[in-house]
Design a protein around this motif. Structure first.
Motif, mmCIF file in Angstrom:
data_model
loop_
_atom_site.group_PDB
_atom_site.id
_atom_site.type_symbol
_atom_site.label_atom_id
_atom_site.label_comp_id
_atom_site.label_asym_id
_atom_site.label_seq_id
_atom_site.Cartn_x
_atom_site.Cartn_y
_atom_site.Cartn_z
ATOM 1 N N MET A 74 -15.591 9.143 34.161
ATOM 2 C CA MET A 74 -16.625 9.497 32.855
ATOM 3 C C MET A 74 -17.015 9.218 31.731
ATOM 4 O O MET A 74 -17.955 9.608 31.470
ATOM 5 C CB MET A 74 -14.771 10.773 31.399
ATOM 6 C CG MET A 74 -15.054 11.914 32.780
ATOM 7 S SD MET A 74 -16.654 12.530 33.289
ATOM 8 C CE MET A 74 -16.850 13.155 31.576
ATOM 9 N N LEU A 75 -16.027 8.202 31.196
ATOM 10 C CA LEU A 75 -16.991 6.601 30.206
ATOM 11 C C LEU A 75 -18.568 6.360 30.533
ATOM 12 O O LEU A 75 -18.653 6.456 29.715
ATOM 13 C CB LEU A 75 -15.592 5.585 29.871
ATOM 14 C CG LEU A 75 -16.509 4.823 29.654
ATOM 15 C CD1 LEU A 75 -16.550 5.595 27.807
ATOM 16 C CD2 LEU A 75 -15.479 3.720 28.811
ATOM 17 N N SER A 76 -18.220 6.142 31.233
ATOM 18 C CA SER A 76 -19.432 5.455 32.369
ATOM 19 C C SER A 76 -20.338 6.661 32.286
ATOM 20 O O SER A 76 -21.716 5.641 31.772
ATOM 21 C CB SER A 76 -18.982 4.906 33.645
ATOM 22 O OG SER A 76 -19.086 6.017 34.836
ATOM 23 N N SER A 77 -20.225 7.472 32.608
ATOM 24 C CA SER A 77 -21.402 8.925 32.216
ATOM 25 C C SER A 77 -21.818 8.801 30.652
ATOM 26 O O SER A 77 -22.947 9.238 30.854
ATOM 27 C CB SER A 77 -21.055 9.821 33.169
ATOM 28 O OG SER A 77 -19.906 10.707 32.214
ATOM 29 N N LEU A 78 -20.913 8.883 30.292
ATOM 30 C CA LEU A 78 -20.998 8.900 28.711
ATOM 31 C C LEU A 78 -21.792 8.018 28.125
ATOM 32 O O LEU A 78 -22.451 8.052 27.349
ATOM 33 C CB LEU A 78 -19.649 9.720 27.660
ATOM 34 C CG LEU A 78 -18.904 10.821 28.176
ATOM 35 C CD1 LEU A 78 -17.749 10.834 27.734
ATOM 36 C CD2 LEU A 78 -19.290 11.999 27.690
ATOM 37 N N ILE A 79 -21.716 7.274 28.509
ATOM 38 C CA ILE A 79 -22.404 5.918 27.918
ATOM 39 C C ILE A 79 -23.556 5.709 28.698
ATOM 40 O O ILE A 79 -24.906 4.996 28.122
ATOM 41 C CB ILE A 79 -22.108 4.139 28.526
ATOM 42 C CG1 ILE A 79 -20.358 4.155 27.961
ATOM 43 C CG2 ILE A 79 -22.582 3.245 28.566
ATOM 44 C CD1 ILE A 79 -19.710 2.524 28.109
ATOM 45 N N ILE A 80 -24.303 5.921 30.251
ATOM 46 C CA ILE A 80 -25.634 6.551 30.434
ATOM 47 C C ILE A 80 -25.881 7.175 29.495
ATOM 48 O O ILE A 80 -27.516 7.090 29.386
ATOM 49 C CB ILE A 80 -25.314 6.598 32.041
ATOM 50 C CG1 ILE A 80 -24.985 5.520 32.862
ATOM 51 C CG2 ILE A 80 -26.801 7.612 32.283
ATOM 52 C CD1 ILE A 80 -24.615 6.121 34.221
ATOM 53 N N ALA A 81 -25.876 8.261 29.299
ATOM 54 C CA ALA A 81 -26.203 8.982 28.174
ATOM 55 C C ALA A 81 -26.458 8.835 26.728
ATOM 56 O O ALA A 81 -27.911 8.834 25.911
ATOM 57 C CB ALA A 81 -25.241 10.238 28.233
ATOM 58 N N TRP A 82 -25.402 7.919 26.254
ATOM 59 C CA TRP A 82 -26.124 7.313 25.099
ATOM 60 C C TRP A 82 -26.892 5.995 25.327
ATOM 61 O O TRP A 82 -27.566 6.015 24.071
ATOM 62 C CB TRP A 82 -24.432 6.829 24.808
ATOM 63 C CG TRP A 82 -24.312 6.000 23.034
ATOM 64 C CD1 TRP A 82 -24.394 6.905 22.145
ATOM 65 C CD2 TRP A 82 -24.304 4.629 23.157
ATOM 66 N NE1 TRP A 82 -24.581 5.717 20.941
ATOM 67 C CE2 TRP A 82 -24.413 4.911 21.659
ATOM 68 C CE3 TRP A 82 -24.553 3.411 23.380
ATOM 69 C CZ2 TRP A 82 -24.369 3.225 20.807
ATOM 70 C CZ3 TRP A 82 -24.319 1.954 22.744
ATOM 71 C CH2 TRP A 82 -24.219 2.344 21.748
ATOM 72 N N ILE A 83 -27.083 5.537 26.111
ATOM 73 C CA ILE A 83 -28.300 4.499 25.632
ATOM 74 C C ILE A 83 -29.480 5.326 25.703
ATOM 75 O O ILE A 83 -30.762 5.017 25.298
ATOM 76 C CB ILE A 83 -27.631 3.695 27.550
ATOM 77 C CG1 ILE A 83 -26.908 2.927 26.775
ATOM 78 C CG2 ILE A 83 -29.268 3.023 27.207
ATOM 79 C CD1 ILE A 83 -26.202 1.337 28.256
ATOM 80 N N GLN A 84 -29.937 6.545 27.362
ATOM 81 C CA GLN A 84 -30.472 7.203 26.775
ATOM 82 C C GLN A 84 -31.073 8.093 26.316
ATOM 83 O O GLN A 84 -32.234 8.316 25.775
ATOM 84 C CB GLN A 84 -30.303 8.085 28.826
ATOM 85 C CG GLN A 84 -32.389 8.767 28.921
ATOM 86 C CD GLN A 84 -31.883 10.394 29.799
ATOM 87 O OE1 GLN A 84 -30.194 10.180 30.245
ATOM 88 N NE2 GLN A 84 -32.598 10.800 30.450
ATOM 89 N N SER A 85 -30.625 8.067 25.226
ATOM 90 C CA SER A 85 -30.380 9.054 24.151
ATOM 91 C C SER A 85 -30.955 8.101 22.967
ATOM 92 O O SER A 85 -31.507 8.806 21.799
ATOM 93 C CB SER A 85 -29.760 9.723 23.876
ATOM 94 O OG SER A 85 -27.993 9.583 23.939
ATOM 95 N N GLN A 86 -30.646 6.944 22.582
ATOM 96 C CA GLN A 86 -30.369 6.267 21.720
ATOM 97 C C GLN A 86 -31.285 5.308 21.852
ATOM 98 O O GLN A 86 -32.027 4.091 21.526
ATOM 99 C CB GLN A 86 -29.405 5.260 21.350
ATOM 100 C CG GLN A 86 -27.778 6.534 20.947
ATOM 101 C CD GLN A 86 -28.601 7.299 19.832
ATOM 102 O OE1 GLN A 86 -28.743 6.536 18.715
ATOM 103 N NE2 GLN A 86 -27.792 8.357 19.653
#
Length: 293
Positions: A74-86
């Motif tokens: 789950m942490l890896s998926s949240l990091i992916i979403a954060w990188i994409q959004s920022q």
């Protein structure tokens, strides 16, 4: 013939493995179908490798490995979403970075913490070594996923095919996406025990993509994919038993063969069943004829 079918069933671990693979067939069909339609299959590969740091830490701390793997995934998926959004970084680039970073971190933690994780089992799986507790856990995960999809199927369907439209009409797209990510992570972690990290994407995607070539509707794809996944798993276990072959590899091989049959002979999508395949020579044949002349 009857003895051929019944002999493996005389062993308790074979019966457990068959029940497990049927459950995984349902679980992987649901998640794999959504990943295929969303063109996010590589995301499954990322999660499969991103769980390694969680496994290493959980083993060192002494907690359930499943919990550590889930948190790490789950942490890896949240990091992916954060990188994409920022940033301007595309999602495929973010996934590639997280994929390699988490895998390297996992290998480092195993070395530093001197963890005794069985890397062979992690890479290739061991479905014949599952326990009754593993079966119950997978059963409850599968039931929970089925309830989730049943309750929110209209929203999931709309979001899957038109995420911008879903956001425009006010659907909670962030929560829907988080639910799909959680379901995918659970399915991958459960499947890793059967076929390992190297083959988990094949089990996740293979039956679903085979069904994709045979039916048109998403719900039909999920149902047929679950059936094909269960059949592939049972046939793979029989092959593993009688040929003394690795069970995970045998299961994935059956999944691949079924896909090839659908790819070649699907009534509407098959390469060899298309009318134009026989009505005129294909480009390769024409090219070879020109070369010969």
């Amino acid at each position: 013939m009857l003895d051929f079918l019944l002999e493996p069933l005389s062993f308790g671990f074979i019966r457990n493995s068959m029940v497990m693979i049927v459950l995984l067939g349902v679980l992987c069909s649901i998640t794999g179908s959504f990943l295929i339609v969303q063109r996010m299959v590589f995301f499954g590969e990322v999660i499969a490798h991103a769980v390694l740091p969680g496994l290493a830490i959980a083993f060192y701390v002494g907690i359930d490995l499943f919990i550590g793997a889930f948190i790490s995934g789950m942490l890896s998926s949240l990091i992916i979403a954060w990188i994409q959004s920022q940033s301007r970084v595309k999602v495929d680039v973010a996934m590639s970075l997280v994929f390699s970073g988490f895998l390297a971190l996992g290998i480092l933690l195993i070395s530093v913490l001197q963890s005794r994780i069985d890397l062979h089992s992690f890479l290739f799986g061991d479905i014949l070594g599952i326990t009754v507790n593993d079966l119950w856990r997978t059963f409850f995960i599968t039931i929970s996923v089925l309830i989730f999809v049943k309750l929110f199927y209209p929203h999931l369907l709309f979001y899957t095919f038109n995420p911008l439209g879903a956001q425009a009409i006010g659907l909670p797209v962030q929560w829907i996406n988080l639910g799909l990510v959680s379901v995918t992570t659970l399915a991958i972690i459960a499947s890793m025990q059967a076929v390992g990290v190297l083959l988990v994407v094949s089990l996740l995607v293979g039956p679903a993509i085979t069904a994709y070539l045979l039916v048109k509707e998403l719900h039909q794809m999920i149902i047929l994919g679950a059936i094909l996944g269960g059949i592939s798993g049972i046939l793979g276990i029989y092959i593993s038993y009688y040929l003394n072959a690795p069970s995970g590899a045998a299961i994935v091989l059956v999944v691949t063969v079924l896909f090839l049959f659908a790819f070649l002979f699907s009534p509407k999508e098959g390469v060899l069943t298309r009318p134009q395949f026989f009505s005129k020579p294909n480009r390769l044949i024409r090219h070879l004829v020109k070369i010969k002349k």
